[in-house]
Design a protein around this motif. Structure first.
Motif, PDB file in Angstrom:
ATOM      1  N   THR A 131       0.684  -1.246  -0.006  1.00  0.00           N
ATOM      2  CA  THR A 131       0.014   0.050   0.066  1.00  0.00           C
ATOM      3  C   THR A 131       0.730   1.370  -0.110  1.00  0.00           C
ATOM      4  O   THR A 131       0.738   2.379   0.645  1.00  0.00           O
ATOM      5  CB  THR A 131      -1.010   0.043   1.368  1.00  0.00           C
ATOM      6  OG1 THR A 131      -0.102   0.009   2.481  1.00  0.00           O
ATOM      7  CG2 THR A 131      -1.913  -1.249   1.362  1.00  0.00           C
ATOM      8  N   GLY A 132       2.081   1.181  -0.509  1.00  0.00           N
ATOM      9  CA  GLY A 132       3.019   2.450  -0.636  1.00  0.00           C
ATOM     10  C   GLY A 132       2.828   3.262  -1.706  1.00  0.00           C
ATOM     11  O   GLY A 132       1.663   3.241  -2.351  1.00  0.00           O
ATOM     12  N   PRO A 133       3.691   4.194  -1.773  1.00  0.00           N
ATOM     13  CA  PRO A 133       3.579   5.339  -2.895  1.00  0.00           C
ATOM     14  C   PRO A 133       3.686   5.296  -4.170  1.00  0.00           C
ATOM     15  O   PRO A 133       3.531   5.898  -5.022  1.00  0.00           O
ATOM     16  CB  PRO A 133       4.450   6.151  -2.110  1.00  0.00           C
ATOM     17  CG  PRO A 133       5.451   5.337  -1.656  1.00  0.00           C
ATOM     18  CD  PRO A 133       4.984   4.102  -1.083  1.00  0.00           C
ATOM     19  N   GLY A 134       4.172   3.726  -4.449  1.00  0.00           N
ATOM     20  CA  GLY A 134       4.447   3.414  -5.794  1.00  0.00           C
ATOM     21  C   GLY A 134       5.755   4.211  -6.403  1.00  0.00           C
ATOM     22  O   GLY A 134       6.624   4.539  -5.507  1.00  0.00           O
ATOM     23  N   ALA A 139      12.663   5.192 -11.468  1.00  0.00           N
ATOM     24  CA  ALA A 139      12.932   3.809 -10.401  1.00  0.00           C
ATOM     25  C   ALA A 139      12.522   2.567 -11.132  1.00  0.00           C
ATOM     26  O   ALA A 139      13.229   1.839 -11.190  1.00  0.00           O
ATOM     27  CB  ALA A 139      12.220   3.976  -9.141  1.00  0.00           C
ATOM     28  N   ALA A 140      11.144   2.624 -11.695  1.00  0.00           N
ATOM     29  CA  ALA A 140      10.470   1.379 -12.059  1.00  0.00           C
ATOM     30  C   ALA A 140      11.382   1.109 -13.466  1.00  0.00           C
ATOM     31  O   ALA A 140      11.494  -0.101 -13.945  1.00  0.00           O
ATOM     32  CB  ALA A 140       9.053   1.968 -12.812  1.00  0.00           C
ATOM     33  N   GLU A 141      12.117   2.076 -14.202  1.00  0.00           N
ATOM     34  CA  GLU A 141      12.680   1.618 -15.506  1.00  0.00           C
ATOM     35  C   GLU A 141      14.186   0.949 -15.032  1.00  0.00           C
ATOM     36  O   GLU A 141      14.683   0.165 -15.811  1.00  0.00           O
ATOM     37  CB  GLU A 141      12.858   2.897 -16.277  1.00  0.00           C
ATOM     38  CG  GLU A 141      11.802   3.688 -17.147  1.00  0.00           C
ATOM     39  CD  GLU A 141      12.322   4.909 -17.810  1.00  0.00           C
ATOM     40  OE1 GLU A 141      13.648   5.334 -17.790  1.00  0.00           O
ATOM     41  OE2 GLU A 141      11.497   5.599 -17.989  1.00  0.00           O
ATOM     42  N   GLY A 171      14.066 -21.327 -12.470  1.00  0.00           N
ATOM     43  CA  GLY A 171      13.140 -21.663 -13.719  1.00  0.00           C
ATOM     44  C   GLY A 171      11.899 -20.728 -13.818  1.00  0.00           C
ATOM     45  O   GLY A 171      11.022 -20.962 -14.368  1.00  0.00           O
ATOM     46  N   GLY A 172      12.067 -19.416 -12.898  1.00  0.00           N
ATOM     47  CA  GLY A 172      10.865 -18.574 -12.889  1.00  0.00           C
ATOM     48  C   GLY A 172      11.287 -17.371 -13.086  1.00  0.00           C
ATOM     49  O   GLY A 172      12.359 -17.102 -14.178  1.00  0.00           O
ATOM     50  N   ASP A 173      10.549 -16.190 -12.697  1.00  0.00           N
ATOM     51  CA  ASP A 173      10.981 -14.934 -12.899  1.00  0.00           C
ATOM     52  C   ASP A 173      10.360 -13.747 -12.076  1.00  0.00           C
ATOM     53  O   ASP A 173       9.440 -14.517 -11.248  1.00  0.00           O
ATOM     54  CB  ASP A 173      10.548 -14.388 -14.431  1.00  0.00           C
ATOM     55  CG  ASP A 173      10.993 -13.197 -15.019  1.00  0.00           C
ATOM     56  OD1 ASP A 173      12.007 -13.005 -14.563  1.00  0.00           O
ATOM     57  OD2 ASP A 173      10.623 -12.653 -15.881  1.00  0.00           O
ATOM     58  N   LEU A 174      11.049 -12.737 -11.917  1.00  0.00           N
ATOM     59  CA  LEU A 174      10.581 -11.718 -11.060  1.00  0.00           C
ATOM     60  C   LEU A 174      10.198 -10.278 -11.964  1.00  0.00           C
ATOM     61  O   LEU A 174      11.019 -10.070 -12.604  1.00  0.00           O
ATOM     62  CB  LEU A 174      11.481 -11.204 -10.011  1.00  0.00           C
ATOM     63  CG  LEU A 174      11.061 -10.487  -8.842  1.00  0.00           C
ATOM     64  CD1 LEU A 174       9.926 -10.560  -8.225  1.00  0.00           C
ATOM     65  CD2 LEU A 174      12.307 -10.061  -8.084  1.00  0.00           C
ATOM     66  N   GLU A 175       9.134  -9.861 -11.697  1.00  0.00           N
ATOM     67  CA  GLU A 175       8.695  -8.562 -12.567  1.00  0.00           C
ATOM     68  C   GLU A 175       7.999  -7.704 -11.597  1.00  0.00           C
ATOM     69  O   GLU A 175       7.226  -8.078 -10.571  1.00  0.00           O
ATOM     70  CB  GLU A 175       8.171  -8.915 -13.892  1.00  0.00           C
ATOM     71  CG  GLU A 175       6.598  -9.647 -13.466  1.00  0.00           C
ATOM     72  CD  GLU A 175       5.910  -9.972 -14.842  1.00  0.00           C
ATOM     73  OE1 GLU A 175       6.114  -9.350 -15.872  1.00  0.00           O
ATOM     74  OE2 GLU A 175       4.907 -10.744 -14.887  1.00  0.00           O
ATOM     75  N   LEU A 176       7.909  -6.617 -12.039  1.00  0.00           N
ATOM     76  CA  LEU A 176       6.845  -5.355 -11.423  1.00  0.00           C
ATOM     77  C   LEU A 176       5.747  -5.397 -12.371  1.00  0.00           C
ATOM     78  O   LEU A 176       5.652  -5.133 -13.439  1.00  0.00           O
ATOM     79  CB  LEU A 176       7.642  -3.873 -11.637  1.00  0.00           C
ATOM     80  CG  LEU A 176       6.652  -2.964 -11.066  1.00  0.00           C
ATOM     81  CD1 LEU A 176       6.520  -2.887  -9.757  1.00  0.00           C
ATOM     82  CD2 LEU A 176       7.438  -1.473 -11.442  1.00  0.00           C
ATOM     83  N   ALA A 177       4.694  -6.028 -11.364  1.00  0.00           N
ATOM     84  CA  ALA A 177       3.513  -6.011 -12.437  1.00  0.00           C
ATOM     85  C   ALA A 177       2.502  -4.829 -12.666  1.00  0.00           C
ATOM     86  O   ALA A 177       2.067  -4.532 -13.639  1.00  0.00           O
ATOM     87  CB  ALA A 177       2.406  -7.228 -11.678  1.00  0.00           C
ATOM     88  N   SER A 178       2.589  -3.846 -11.482  1.00  0.00           N
ATOM     89  CA  SER A 178       2.059  -2.621 -11.566  1.00  0.00           C
ATOM     90  C   SER A 178       2.660  -1.674 -10.629  1.00  0.00           C
ATOM     91  O   SER A 178       3.115  -2.187  -9.435  1.00  0.00           O
ATOM     92  CB  SER A 178       0.531  -2.935 -11.430  1.00  0.00           C
ATOM     93  OG  SER A 178       0.223  -3.182  -9.944  1.00  0.00           O
ATOM     94  N   THR A 179       2.297  -0.589 -10.678  1.00  0.00           N
ATOM     95  CA  THR A 179       2.823   0.446  -9.629  1.00  0.00           C
ATOM     96  C   THR A 179       2.008   1.598  -9.843  1.00  0.00           C
ATOM     97  O   THR A 179       1.671   2.224 -10.988  1.00  0.00           O
ATOM     98  CB  THR A 179       4.437   0.878  -9.610  1.00  0.00           C
ATOM     99  OG1 THR A 179       4.631   1.257  -8.373  1.00  0.00           O
ATOM    100  CG2 THR A 179       4.888   1.639 -10.890  1.00  0.00           C
ATOM    101  N   GLY A 180       1.589   2.540  -8.826  1.00  0.00           N
ATOM    102  CA  GLY A 180       0.944   3.686  -9.003  1.00  0.00           C
ATOM    103  C   GLY A 180       0.697   4.129  -7.340  1.00  0.00           C
ATOM    104  O   GLY A 180       1.500   3.768  -6.376  1.00  0.00           O
ATOM    105  N   SER A 184       2.385  -0.912  -5.062  1.00  0.00           N
ATOM    106  CA  SER A 184       3.024  -1.656  -6.068  1.00  0.00           C
ATOM    107  C   SER A 184       2.781  -3.107  -6.035  1.00  0.00           C
ATOM    108  O   SER A 184       2.326  -3.511  -4.900  1.00  0.00           O
ATOM    109  CB  SER A 184       4.477  -1.307  -6.049  1.00  0.00           C
ATOM    110  OG  SER A 184       4.702   0.016  -6.229  1.00  0.00           O
ATOM    111  N   VAL A 185       2.811  -3.931  -7.179  1.00  0.00           N
ATOM    112  CA  VAL A 185       2.768  -5.267  -7.130  1.00  0.00           C
ATOM    113  C   VAL A 185       4.067  -5.874  -7.760  1.00  0.00           C
ATOM    114  O   VAL A 185       4.168  -5.699  -8.936  1.00  0.00           O
ATOM    115  CB  VAL A 185       1.381  -5.778  -7.904  1.00  0.00           C
ATOM    116  CG1 VAL A 185       1.478  -7.326  -7.770  1.00  0.00           C
ATOM    117  CG2 VAL A 185       0.101  -5.058  -7.364  1.00  0.00           C
TER     118      VAL A 185
END
Length: 195
Positions: A131-134, A139-141, A171-180, A184-185
């Motif tokens: 529930t942060g500020p996004g 930073a996201a880039e 065998g997986g991955d990590l990504e930023l799914a969304s932020t605002g 963030s997710v």
């Protein structure tokens, strides 16, 4: 620190004896992280040693460690005890602790209210939602670029880089799914999850 933890194991206080193994695991992880940070660029992460991991328990342990300095941050684990995955327990712990710690720091710095981190499972994806500020666009880039992704003055910018490498090693991955502005997710994909 290792000598102190050895002494704690021999304590007459049962609570102290029970805490000693957690301290030893934290020390081992800290040594590994420091070594990998120093060796970054000339070495690859340790190969994954996949085991049957109970996800709820693994994530609760990671949150206990990561939120020790932020007791006011709420952690909501919506996974069920039967949920498990074939994963490297140390890799999973480091990824989860990094995501939880980063979110707690960001929410505390921004004065977010409520300050909550929740984790949910959908198919083979773990979503860490805060529930942060996004994140800012810059930073996201740069999140997954070494020495460029940290938005903190004291950060190295390696935490998420290493976390993604650990996810890929399993065998997986990590990504930023969304932020605002509502939070963030981060999405951790694992290759083999059973619910």
């Amino acid at each position: 620190a290792q000598l102190v933890s050895d002494t704690l194991e021999r304590s007459e206080d049962e609570r102290v004896r029970k805490a000693a193994p957690r301290l030893e695991r934290a020390l081992t992880r800290a040594i590994t992280l420091a070594t990998e940070t120093l060796d970054y660029g000339k070495a690859t992460p340790q190969p994954a040693e996949l085991e049957h991991v109970t996800l709820r328990q693994a994530l609760d342990e990671a949150s206990d460690e990561a939120l020790a300095a932020w007791p006011s941050v709420e952690f909501v684990n919506t996974l069920h005890m039967p949920d498990h995955a074939n994963a490297d327990p140390d890799h999973l712990h480091r990824i989860a602790a990094n995501l939880i710690r980063n979110a707690a720091e960001a929410m505390t710095a921004a004065g977010s209210s409520p300050s909550r981190i929740s984790v949910s499972l959908q198919n083979n994806q773990l979503d860490f939602t805060d529930t942060g500020p996004g994140l800012s666009d810059k930073a996201a880039e740069n999140l997954f670029k070494a020495f460029a992704g940290s938005s903190r003055q004291t950060g190295t910018g390696l935490g998420l880089v290493i976390a993604r490498e650990l996810a890929v090693a399993m065998g997986g991955d990590l990504e930023l799914a969304s932020t605002g502005p509502d939070g963030s997710v981060f999405r951790l994909t694992l290759p083999d999850v059973d619910v």
